[in-house]
Design an enzyme around this catalytic site. Sequence first.
Site, PDB file in Angstrom:
ATOM      1  N   GLU A  47      -7.294   7.371  -5.249  1.00 15.67           N
ATOM      2  CA  GLU A  47      -5.843   7.139  -5.177  1.00 15.67           C
ATOM      3  C   GLU A  47      -5.506   6.056  -6.178  1.00 15.67           C
ATOM      4  O   GLU A  47      -6.362   5.624  -6.945  1.00 15.67           O
ATOM      5  CB  GLU A  47      -5.448   6.742  -3.751  1.00 15.67           C
ATOM      6  CG  GLU A  47      -6.157   5.522  -3.223  1.00 15.67           C
ATOM      7  CD  GLU A  47      -5.891   5.239  -1.740  1.00 15.67           C
ATOM      8  OE1 GLU A  47      -4.823   5.587  -1.242  1.00 15.67           O
ATOM      9  OE2 GLU A  47      -6.779   4.626  -1.103  1.00 15.67           O
ATOM     10  N   LYS A  75      -5.153   0.411   6.770  1.00 21.42           N
ATOM     11  CA  LYS A  75      -4.279  -0.339   5.851  1.00 21.42           C
ATOM     12  C   LYS A  75      -4.476  -1.838   6.045  1.00 21.42           C
ATOM     13  O   LYS A  75      -3.659  -2.534   6.649  1.00 21.42           O
ATOM     14  CB  LYS A  75      -2.808   0.074   6.028  1.00 21.42           C
ATOM     15  CG  LYS A  75      -1.938  -0.304   4.831  1.00 21.42           C
ATOM     16  CD  LYS A  75      -0.634   0.426   4.839  1.00 21.42           C
ATOM     17  CE  LYS A  75       0.348  -0.082   3.805  1.00 21.42           C
ATOM     18  NZ  LYS A  75      -0.073   0.094   2.410  1.00 21.42           N
ATOM     19  N   LEU A  79      -5.996   5.955   1.681  1.00 22.92           N
ATOM     20  CA  LEU A  79      -4.994   5.631   2.697  1.00 22.92           C
ATOM     21  C   LEU A  79      -4.185   6.899   3.010  1.00 22.92           C
ATOM     22  O   LEU A  79      -3.746   7.592   2.088  1.00 22.92           O
ATOM     23  CB  LEU A  79      -4.051   4.548   2.169  1.00 22.92           C
ATOM     24  CG  LEU A  79      -3.064   4.054   3.229  1.00 22.92           C
ATOM     25  CD1 LEU A  79      -3.758   3.083   4.177  1.00 22.92           C
ATOM     26  CD2 LEU A  79      -1.858   3.399   2.588  1.00 22.92           C
ATOM     27  N   TYR A  86      -1.413  -4.223   7.553  1.00 25.84           N
ATOM     28  CA  TYR A  86      -0.018  -4.353   7.142  1.00 25.84           C
ATOM     29  C   TYR A  86       0.649  -3.002   6.992  1.00 25.84           C
ATOM     30  O   TYR A  86      -0.011  -1.963   6.995  1.00 25.84           O
ATOM     31  CB  TYR A  86       0.086  -5.170   5.844  1.00 25.84           C
ATOM     32  CG  TYR A  86      -0.281  -4.441   4.574  1.00 25.84           C
ATOM     33  CD1 TYR A  86      -1.594  -4.057   4.314  1.00 25.84           C
ATOM     34  CD2 TYR A  86       0.690  -4.126   3.622  1.00 25.84           C
ATOM     35  CE1 TYR A  86      -1.919  -3.398   3.142  1.00 25.84           C
ATOM     36  CE2 TYR A  86       0.368  -3.469   2.448  1.00 25.84           C
ATOM     37  CZ  TYR A  86      -0.936  -3.106   2.207  1.00 25.84           C
ATOM     38  OH  TYR A  86      -1.261  -2.441   1.055  1.00 25.84           O
TER      39      TYR A  86
HETATM   40  N1  PDD Z   1       1.031   0.636  -0.788  1.00 22.56           N
HETATM   41  N2  PDD Z   1      -2.617   4.100  -1.230  1.00 22.56           N
HETATM   42  C1  PDD Z   1      -2.684   2.754  -1.210  1.00 22.56           C
HETATM   43  C2  PDD Z   1      -3.978   2.092  -1.513  1.00 22.56           C
HETATM   44  C3  PDD Z   1      -1.531   2.001  -0.892  1.00 22.56           C
HETATM   45  O1  PDD Z   1      -1.593   0.657  -0.854  1.00 22.56           O
HETATM   46  C4  PDD Z   1      -0.310   2.670  -0.624  1.00 22.56           C
HETATM   47  C5  PDD Z   1       0.943   1.924  -0.266  1.00 22.56           C
HETATM   48  C6  PDD Z   1      -0.291   4.073  -0.672  1.00 22.56           C
HETATM   49  C7  PDD Z   1       0.956   4.861  -0.360  1.00 22.56           C
HETATM   50  O2  PDD Z   1       1.240   4.805   1.023  1.00 22.56           O
HETATM   51  P1  PDD Z   1       2.719   4.889   1.584  1.00 22.56           P
HETATM   52  O3  PDD Z   1       3.269   6.168   1.073  1.00 22.56           O
HETATM   53  O4  PDD Z   1       2.535   4.883   3.036  1.00 22.56           O
HETATM   54  O5  PDD Z   1       3.480   3.719   1.059  1.00 22.56           O
HETATM   55  C8  PDD Z   1      -1.467   4.749  -0.947  1.00 22.56           C
HETATM   56  C9  PDD Z   1       2.121  -0.219  -0.389  1.00 22.56           C
HETATM   57  C10 PDD Z   1       3.445   0.282  -0.839  1.00 22.56           C
HETATM   58  C11 PDD Z   1       1.821  -1.641  -0.821  1.00 22.56           C
HETATM   59  O6  PDD Z   1       0.678  -2.046  -0.640  1.00 22.56           O
HETATM   60  O7  PDD Z   1       2.712  -2.344  -1.303  1.00 22.56           O
END
Ligand code: PDD
Length: 291
Positions: free
Chosen positions: A183, A150, A208, A35
């Site tokens: 994270e 992801k 991620l 996703y």
């Molecule tokens: N989550 N780490 C994890 C485990 C994440 O699920 C996310 C993002 C990030 C930050 O990535 P980005 O800057 O590309 O949004 C880091 C999204 C927002 C979610 O699952 O809703």
Amino acid sequence: MPSARWAYVNGQYLPHAIAGVHVEDRGLQFADAVYEVCAINDRRLMDEEEHLDRLERSLRELDIPMPMARASLKLVLRELVRRNGLRDGIIYLQVTRGIARRDHAAPSGLRPTLILTARPVNPAVLAARRQSGVIAISHPDERWARCDIKSTALLPNTLAKTAARRQGAFEAILVDGEGYVTEGASTNVWIVTKEGEIVTRNLSHDILPGVTRRVILDAAAEAQMRITQRRFTLQETKSAQEIFLTAATLGATAVIELDGSPIGGRRPGPISQRIQSLYADLARRRAIPSA
Ligand code: PDD
């Protein structure tokens, strides 16, 4: 002005309330899916190219084909923003391996399922959260060994986040078996040490590769700010001057309390705020109006 909520599933725009997938979709049966989450800001898709790059990478790693050409996907994203009348919001995009009789082994040649949903976000709520900062708890990282993909297989993340919410916290900061922060449950984590070093964990299979993280690194380089990419322990995090979290849905948001201890005098610090404004500025300059 459209007010109904629309979703997109495999070539069709459908009212959100009735949109669905097949019961034997491998996304539902096995979380055999990836996703992306993309913010819409003033009708613009933020960091769109970076999100599509990462989508293609996640799909490649799992040997799932792109459900449609990238240029077509961009048109669908724009149409969904338009149909939902979104000025500020979030788009969720999921690609599953497709539909097949339930069997752990994936047959080859499946047609991937593409699901897109969208929802509005009140920018005042985001701004208020950034102003006040958020509370976090630490939590063991119980995920698999390919957190760089992801995947929608998010059970350890949702359990950690639920534990955080039950304790009145916004985010769970995940800690690996050696005591290092990986994270957040749905965010990347950054610290500013007492010496003023800005640190975020280096990329590997353990985290991620956040798009917001990537754009912040570019924005910081533009502003000639130095950022160190290395591991840091929970201990170091607790004694940091500032902690902040980044994600497409958040920008950069400060943590003002971790495991009950105040961080930076319980107020978002200057570096977190500067990073947020550098990020917002660069992301806005890069974004192309979507409608
Ligand atoms: N989550 N780490 C994890 C485990 C994440 O699920 C996310 C993002 C990030 C930050 O990535 P980005 O800057 O590309 O949004 C880091 C999204 C927002 C979610 O699952 O809703």
